[in-house]
Design a protein around this motif. Structure first.
Motif, mmCIF file in Angstrom:
data_model
loop_
_atom_site.group_PDB
_atom_site.id
_atom_site.type_symbol
_atom_site.label_atom_id
_atom_site.label_comp_id
_atom_site.label_asym_id
_atom_site.label_seq_id
_atom_site.Cartn_x
_atom_site.Cartn_y
_atom_site.Cartn_z
ATOM 1 N N VAL B 218 -32.954 -33.313 51.879
ATOM 2 C CA VAL B 218 -32.445 -34.490 50.874
ATOM 3 C C VAL B 218 -32.800 -35.860 51.325
ATOM 4 C CG1 VAL B 218 -30.809 -32.911 49.530
ATOM 5 C CG2 VAL B 218 -30.100 -34.331 51.545
ATOM 6 N N LEU B 219 -32.944 -35.994 52.692
ATOM 7 C CA LEU B 219 -33.141 -37.122 53.040
ATOM 8 C C LEU B 219 -34.915 -37.391 53.427
ATOM 9 C CD1 LEU B 219 -30.396 -38.107 55.705
ATOM 10 C CD2 LEU B 219 -30.441 -38.551 53.199
ATOM 11 N N PHE B 220 -35.599 -38.164 52.729
ATOM 12 C CA PHE B 220 -37.191 -38.404 52.714
ATOM 13 C C PHE B 220 -37.429 -39.713 53.630
ATOM 14 C CE2 PHE B 220 -35.995 -36.496 48.758
ATOM 15 C CZ PHE B 220 -36.112 -35.263 49.170
ATOM 16 N N ASP B 221 -36.838 -40.903 53.296
ATOM 17 C CA ASP B 221 -36.982 -42.312 53.850
ATOM 18 C C ASP B 221 -36.976 -42.235 55.330
ATOM 19 O OD1 ASP B 221 -37.729 -44.682 53.736
ATOM 20 O OD2 ASP B 221 -36.512 -45.206 51.965
ATOM 21 N N PRO B 222 -37.690 -42.409 56.303
ATOM 22 C CA PRO B 222 -37.460 -42.473 57.530
ATOM 23 C C PRO B 222 -36.293 -43.273 58.185
ATOM 24 C CG PRO B 222 -40.059 -42.843 57.218
ATOM 25 C CD PRO B 222 -39.076 -42.760 55.916
ATOM 26 N N SER B 223 -36.111 -44.555 57.084
ATOM 27 C CA SER B 223 -34.926 -45.418 57.637
ATOM 28 C C SER B 223 -33.416 -44.838 57.316
ATOM 29 C CB SER B 223 -34.972 -46.557 56.671
ATOM 30 O OG SER B 223 -34.771 -46.448 55.298
ATOM 31 N N ILE B 224 -33.364 -43.769 56.703
ATOM 32 C CA ILE B 224 -32.087 -43.186 56.460
ATOM 33 C C ILE B 224 -31.998 -41.955 57.107
ATOM 34 C CG2 ILE B 224 -31.533 -44.212 54.086
ATOM 35 C CD1 ILE B 224 -32.448 -41.923 52.839
ATOM 36 N N LYS B 225 -32.759 -41.528 57.965
ATOM 37 C CA LYS B 225 -32.907 -40.203 58.916
ATOM 38 C C LYS B 225 -31.705 -40.072 59.867
ATOM 39 C CE LYS B 225 -37.234 -38.392 57.350
ATOM 40 N NZ LYS B 225 -38.488 -37.838 57.961
ATOM 41 N N THR B 226 -31.141 -38.969 59.856
ATOM 42 C CA THR B 226 -30.246 -38.915 61.046
ATOM 43 C C THR B 226 -30.859 -38.410 62.113
ATOM 44 O OG1 THR B 226 -30.038 -36.304 60.489
ATOM 45 C CG2 THR B 226 -28.106 -37.939 59.561
ATOM 46 N N ILE B 227 -30.080 -38.218 63.319
ATOM 47 C CA ILE B 227 -30.617 -37.913 64.678
ATOM 48 C C ILE B 227 -31.547 -36.909 64.841
ATOM 49 C CG2 ILE B 227 -30.225 -37.565 67.198
ATOM 50 C CD1 ILE B 227 -28.219 -39.539 67.035
ATOM 51 N N PRO B 228 -31.076 -35.606 64.189
ATOM 52 C CA PRO B 228 -31.695 -34.430 64.516
ATOM 53 C C PRO B 228 -32.990 -34.348 63.600
ATOM 54 C CG PRO B 228 -29.342 -33.828 64.138
ATOM 55 C CD PRO B 228 -29.764 -35.086 64.043
ATOM 56 N N LEU B 229 -32.997 -34.974 62.446
ATOM 57 C CA LEU B 229 -34.081 -35.066 61.313
ATOM 58 C C LEU B 229 -35.085 -36.133 61.972
ATOM 59 C CD1 LEU B 229 -34.694 -33.793 58.961
ATOM 60 C CD2 LEU B 229 -33.719 -35.747 57.601
ATOM 61 N N SER B 230 -34.595 -37.114 62.806
ATOM 62 C CA SER B 230 -35.719 -38.064 63.152
ATOM 63 C C SER B 230 -36.434 -37.552 64.681
ATOM 64 C CB SER B 230 -35.113 -39.367 63.899
ATOM 65 O OG SER B 230 -34.281 -40.086 62.846
#
Lengths: 292, 278
Positions: B218-230
């Motif tokens: 559900v999170l696509f925008d790099p600026s809103i990603k969490t640590i595991p996702l980044s």
């Protein structure tokens, strides 16, 4: 009448929010999945065509990939459930002895649990690929010179090693809680009767911690059946799809191949299998529980 | 209670054995820590040895490429707000269900608890659709709302068991004094729930901070990603660049390790009490 209205209002204020979010996020998608599993929905177009049981027929009769994923997940779960319980229980028995550093040791064994599966997978990816190779060069031990993530059998055991490392400490904590709850007089009475250590373990300790077995097997089964993060970052399902878990297969079907209908049908089959296994397990281990 | 007995030679042997196993558990941390500060050449020649020289600049480059400060703030915001919301909605619902155990409420409770058996993977596909329709995708607030939905079952279940043990007489006096039902709950009951609230916050935090699949969906925008996702995105683009990957991994596990070291007593106690399921 007034009394009833205030009762209604309280019910709404207290229970309403929980029910609203739960319905929206869990119940509605769950019910929708029963519907979408019978369609050819591709996730994008707004027209959804009815397919009846075609998806299920396709999965059960023709989808060898899914069958392989299930077989892999079943083998992986069987081995991890046994190993993490065995090691968790052994550590618990060890760390309920009056060792000087038992509290510190408990923390050490629990530590991997606070790190997410995706990070653990990458950490161990490095260790299997570079770390083991260096240890192998240094010591010449054959075990470390294997291409760990390169063959299907070693990749399977690689996943097992990391899972055991990750979860044993968690189950250890639950077993410790159960062991500390055993009434002391029971053990003393057995000692006076001249029971051996092994006898006490098998006849007194283990039967009395059956409730912990129920919880630990339940947790271990649901963790291992649902493995996704670790699978994705450690092996990516490879080599040659040999370590692809059911969760990864479902994810790929829906979000990579855009076959949402088919993916949903798989997800529902997955639900039925997981639910059946956990219910049977809880029933079985509960029956074995005894009163102190 | 723990047994207090004499420290014998047998105990010493067991202690040594336990530490040998513990070292095996700790070795992975040694590997990534030591190699994260090596130059790539040093790392490729020998991944076991102590670094020849320390390249702290690895961390600076990695930090900037990941956008670590942003990812950290996103993870923190999502974990904190999800926790607050979950505590409020599940404690209130559990209280009502215990004190007004009508047939309707018992049924609801059964549904909440039964739903714990549904694997996330079984609802994730339609969930993305539902969240999309509601405008909750690609949106940190939307992610928080879905944590409300997924966390409420277990939290409500744990509060339910705890509230049952609180005697009802405490409240009756307050009602006579003219307290509203909401006042009774927030001023009298909620403070009594503190031990369970701590357990719940710790269990939720471990889960939400480390959660990967739901944010991935559900999170696509790099600026809103969490640590595991980044980290996932970052490593996906640089598979063999270990001198960037390892510092990224080290900095990602530090917040959770620090949190654990500070709170270990409570976390371990929380796991003990949180696991006592039906």
């Amino acid at each position: 009448m007034r009394f009833n209205r205030s009762e209604m209002q309280q019910q709404l204020v207290f229970v309403g929010p929980a029910l609203l979010f739960f319905t929206l996020i869990v119940l509605v998608p769950f019910l929708l999945s029963i519907y979408y599993g019978m369609t050819n929905w591709n996730g994008v177009s707004s027209t959804v065509t009815w397919a009846g049981f075609d998806n299920y027929k396709q999965i059960i009769m023709h989808d060898t990939d899914f069958r392989n994923s299930f077989w892999f997940t079943a083998r992986y779960s069987a081995v991890t459930v046994i190993l993490i319980n065995l090691i968790g229980l052994s550590l618990a028995l060890l760390l309920t002895k009056a060792l000087k550093s038992r509290y510190l040791l408990r923390s050490v064994f629990f530590m991997p649990n606070v790190i997410g599966g995706i990070l653990l997978g990458y950490i161990w990816h490095f260790i299997f690929v570079k770390g083991f190779a260096s240890v192998g060069e240094w010591t010449n031990i054959g075990l470390f010179q294997l291409p760990w993530l390169g063959t299907s059998s070693t990749a399977f055991w690689g996943l097992i090693i990391v899972t055991v490392w990750q979860y044993s400490g968690y189950l250890m904590i639950i077993y410790i809680a159960a062991l500390l709850n055993i009434p002391k007089d029971l053990k003393e009475a057995a000692q006076i009767d001249g029971a051996s250590r092994l006898h006490m373990l098998l006849r007194i300790t283990l039967p009395l911690i059956m409730p912990a077995f129920t919880v630990c097997f339940f947790l271990a089964i649901s963790w291992s059946f649902k493995v996704f993060d670790l699978n994705l970052s450690l092996t990516g399902g490879g080599p040659f799809n040999s370590t692809k878990s059911v969760a990864l297969n479902i994810y790929n079907e829906a979000f990579r191949n855009n076959r949402y209908g088919l993916g949903t049908a798989k997800a529902l089959i997955f639900f039925v299998v997981v639910a059946l296994i956990t219910i049977l397990q809880v029933k079985y281990t509960k029956k074995k529980e005894v009163e102190a | 209670m723990e047994e207090i007995t004499r420290y014998t030679a047998r105990k010493l042997a067991l202690e040594v054995l336990a530490w040998a196993v513990a070292l095996l558990f700790l070795i992975p941390f040694y590997f990534i820590a030591v190699n994260s500060v090596k130059s790539i050449g040093d790392l490729l020649t020998n991944a076991v040895a102590w670094p020849k020289s320390f390249h702290w600049s690895n961390f600076v480059r990695s930090w900037e490429l990941i956008g670590f400060s942003k990812a950290f703030m996103n993870s923190l915001l999502i974990t904190v707000l999800s926790n607050v919301g979950l505590i409020v909605i599940s404690s209130m619902a559990a209280y009502r269900m215990v004190r007004r155990a009508t047939r309707w409420n018992s049924l609801l409770f059964t549904v909440f608890v039964a739903a714990m058996i549904i694997p996330f993977e079984s609802v994730m596909i339609p969930l993305v659709k539902v969240m999309g329709e509601l405008g909750l995708t690609n949106n940190r607030f939307g992610l928080i709302v879905s944590y409300f939905g997924f966390g409420v079952s277990l939290n409500l279940f744990l509060y339910h068991g705890f509230i049952k043990s609180i005697p009802k007489e405490i409240e009756e006096a307050a009602v006579i004094d003219g307290c509203t039902p909401y006042g009774v709950f927030w001023r009298m009951i909620f403070p009594l729930l503190k031990p369970m609230s701590i357990t719940i916050v710790l269990l939720n935090s471990l889960w939400i901070w480390n959660d990967f699949l739901l944010p991935l969906l559900v999170l696509f925008d790099p600026s809103i990603k969490t640590i595991p996702l980044s980290i996932y995105t970052f490593i996906g683009e640089r598979t063999k660049q270990w001198d960037l990957v390892l510092p990224g991994l080290v900095m990602s596990i530090i917040p959770m390790l620090a949190f654990f070291l500070l709170m270990q007593k409570y976390i371990i106690a929380g796991v003990m009490s949180g696991s006592v399921k039906g």
